[in-house]
Design a protein around this motif. Sequence first.
Motif, PDB file in Angstrom:
ATOM      1  N   UNK A  39      36.998 -27.526  87.760  1.00  0.00           N
ATOM      2  CA  UNK A  39      35.875 -27.164  88.432  1.00  0.00           C
ATOM      3  C   UNK A  39      34.883 -28.380  88.184  1.00  0.00           C
ATOM      4  N   UNK A  40      33.642 -28.120  88.584  1.00  0.00           N
ATOM      5  CA  UNK A  40      32.397 -28.993  88.290  1.00  0.00           C
ATOM      6  C   UNK A  40      31.630 -28.702  87.270  1.00  0.00           C
ATOM      7  N   UNK A  41      31.849 -27.611  86.380  1.00  0.00           N
ATOM      8  CA  UNK A  41      31.035 -27.230  85.297  1.00  0.00           C
ATOM      9  C   UNK A  41      31.070 -28.323  84.285  1.00  0.00           C
ATOM     10  N   UNK A  42      29.907 -28.636  83.672  1.00  0.00           N
ATOM     11  CA  UNK A  42      29.783 -29.511  82.624  1.00  0.00           C
ATOM     12  C   UNK A  42      30.280 -28.595  81.343  1.00  0.00           C
ATOM     13  N   UNK A  43      30.892 -29.291  80.443  1.00  0.00           N
ATOM     14  CA  UNK A  43      31.336 -28.410  79.417  1.00  0.00           C
ATOM     15  C   UNK A  43      30.111 -28.394  78.257  1.00  0.00           C
ATOM     16  N   UNK A  44      29.036 -27.994  78.708  1.00  0.00           N
ATOM     17  CA  UNK A  44      28.128 -28.099  77.600  1.00  0.00           C
ATOM     18  C   UNK A  44      27.603 -26.563  77.226  1.00  0.00           C
ATOM     19  N   UNK A  45      26.672 -26.342  76.205  1.00  0.00           N
ATOM     20  CA  UNK A  45      26.385 -25.139  75.737  1.00  0.00           C
ATOM     21  C   UNK A  45      25.507 -24.583  77.065  1.00  0.00           C
ATOM     22  N   UNK A  46      24.454 -25.292  77.439  1.00  0.00           N
ATOM     23  CA  UNK A  46      23.438 -25.157  78.574  1.00  0.00           C
ATOM     24  C   UNK A  46      24.384 -24.538  79.788  1.00  0.00           C
ATOM     25  N   UNK A  47      25.165 -25.526  80.313  1.00  0.00           N
ATOM     26  CA  UNK A  47      26.091 -25.055  81.363  1.00  0.00           C
ATOM     27  C   UNK A  47      26.700 -23.704  81.493  1.00  0.00           C
ATOM     28  N   UNK A  48      27.436 -23.915  80.252  1.00  0.00           N
ATOM     29  CA  UNK A  48      28.296 -22.588  79.929  1.00  0.00           C
ATOM     30  C   UNK A  48      27.414 -21.198  79.841  1.00  0.00           C
ATOM     31  N   UNK A  49      26.418 -21.152  78.902  1.00  0.00           N
ATOM     32  CA  UNK A  49      25.577 -20.056  78.526  1.00  0.00           C
ATOM     33  C   UNK A  49      24.514 -19.821  79.426  1.00  0.00           C
TER      34      UNK A  49
END
Length: 81
Positions: A39-49
């Motif tokens: 996917x294009x999701x950044x694997x950071x806390x902010x992106x995931x939460x």
Amino acid sequence: NTQTATVLKQAGIPVFFDSEKVTTHTKFLVIDNAITVLGSTNWTYHALAKNHELSAVVHSPEAAQSMNAYFEMIRKDGKRF
């Protein structure tokens, strides 16, 4: 990117940057040559939460093989850190 690349390199992980012609925005992970997360999701806390993001998990050795080939193409054209 340089800070993360330095940490990975110090841990013995080879790091490559895209060629100057193109930037790869997709994120993907191949597990045991059978499962692909992409996917294009950044694997950071902010992106995931905090964000509405979309990625997919694909259970397919053929898809994993395709993504491995895609990664090798990107790596071949990239620059080693």
